[in-house]
Scaffold this motif. Sequence first.
Motif, PDB file in Angstrom:
ATOM      1  N   LEU A   1      92.496  55.348  39.319  1.00  7.51           N
ATOM      2  CA  LEU A   1      93.179  54.800  40.492  1.00  7.51           C
ATOM      3  C   LEU A   1      92.797  53.343  40.744  1.00  7.51           C
ATOM      4  N   TYR A   2      91.533  52.990  40.487  1.00  8.98           N
ATOM      5  CA  TYR A   2      91.161  51.576  40.618  1.00  8.98           C
ATOM      6  C   TYR A   2      91.886  50.734  39.562  1.00  8.98           C
ATOM      7  N   GLU A   3      92.054  51.280  38.383  1.00  6.59           N
ATOM      8  CA  GLU A   3      92.848  50.609  37.348  1.00  6.59           C
ATOM      9  C   GLU A   3      94.275  50.417  37.829  1.00  6.59           C
ATOM     10  N   ASP A   4      94.813  51.416  38.489  1.00 12.20           N
ATOM     11  CA  ASP A   4      96.189  51.352  38.994  1.00 12.20           C
ATOM     12  C   ASP A   4      96.325  50.305  40.097  1.00 12.20           C
ATOM     13  N   ILE A   5      95.330  50.236  40.966  1.00 11.47           N
ATOM     14  CA  ILE A   5      95.332  49.198  42.011  1.00 11.47           C
ATOM     15  C   ILE A   5      95.342  47.821  41.360  1.00 11.47           C
TER      16      ILE A   5
ATOM     17  N   ALA B   1      94.891  56.942  48.052  1.00 12.69           N
ATOM     18  CA  ALA B   1      94.544  58.058  47.161  1.00 12.69           C
ATOM     19  C   ALA B   1      93.066  58.024  46.789  1.00 12.69           C
ATOM     20  N   VAL B   2      92.531  56.824  46.564  1.00 16.67           N
ATOM     21  CA  VAL B   2      91.099  56.703  46.264  1.00 16.67           C
ATOM     22  C   VAL B   2      90.284  57.285  47.419  1.00 16.67           C
ATOM     23  N   GLU B   3      90.656  56.935  48.634  1.00 13.48           N
ATOM     24  CA  GLU B   3      89.907  57.425  49.800  1.00 13.48           C
ATOM     25  C   GLU B   3      90.018  58.946  49.923  1.00 13.48           C
TER      26      GLU B   3
ATOM     27  N   GLY C   1      90.505  59.224  32.520  1.00 10.75           N
ATOM     28  CA  GLY C   1      90.259  60.643  32.769  1.00 10.75           C
ATOM     29  C   GLY C   1      89.422  60.874  34.005  1.00 10.75           C
ATOM     30  N   ASP C   2      88.817  59.833  34.536  1.00 16.98           N
ATOM     31  CA  ASP C   2      88.107  59.905  35.801  1.00 16.98           C
ATOM     32  C   ASP C   2      89.090  59.452  36.880  1.00 16.98           C
ATOM     33  N   PRO C   3      89.438  60.326  37.804  1.00 17.98           N
ATOM     34  CA  PRO C   3      90.494  60.002  38.763  1.00 17.98           C
ATOM     35  C   PRO C   3      90.264  58.712  39.555  1.00 17.98           C
ATOM     36  N   ILE C   4      89.049  58.501  40.009  1.00 12.99           N
ATOM     37  CA  ILE C   4      88.788  57.303  40.814  1.00 12.99           C
ATOM     38  C   ILE C   4      88.838  56.057  39.939  1.00 12.99           C
ATOM     39  N   ALA C   5      88.283  56.120  38.741  1.00 12.17           N
ATOM     40  CA  ALA C   5      88.370  54.977  37.827  1.00 12.17           C
ATOM     41  C   ALA C   5      89.829  54.665  37.498  1.00 12.17           C
TER      42      ALA C   5
END
Length: 189
Positions: A128-132, A175-177, A122-126
């Motif tokens: 996206l890091y999971e997705d990476i 996307a993270v950036e 639910g935290d977008p940056i967390a």
Amino acid sequence: MWVYEKKLQYPVRVSTCNPKLAKFLIEQYGGADGELAAALRYLNQRYTIPDKVIGLLTDIGTEEFAHLEMIATMVYKLIKDATPQQMKDAGLDPHYVNHDGAIFYHNAAGVPFTTAYIAAKGDPIADLYEDIAAEEKARATYQWIINMSDDPDLNDGLRFLREREIIHSQRFREAVEILKDERDKKVFF
């Protein structure tokens, strides 16, 4: 929402019947770092991701379904002419007993797919890091399958899939950036 072209994203060829390679590939079908888990993860996470990157999750999640279709085709082609003894010799006898030649969502060890593989914080940056991390794990798995394979035709499709994982990882990093820049902007009222 989608336009479906009745062809695979990339041609799938195999040189010969090879249930052992099929067993390895099943990891990318129903394993924790496989294509189904990735598709469901990204399409689920897009509901709590900012609008600036929601399209990215939709696009990559959809493409993961195309990859799932390629893996299923590879597995099917590798086992379609296999005898029960060949399935047994490859360690796929439990699969054969339960599913014959049908493709089923489990990993290479035979553990059934579970939604526990799908991460969403639910935290977008967390997220996206999971997705990476998911893309990098899939890339590594494809490389290890290529290392185990002696089928040049199959390896061609596997290299395509490995390269797509790299592209997806790069897009998620971008996307993270974007979201970090957005988060760090001063808000004036």
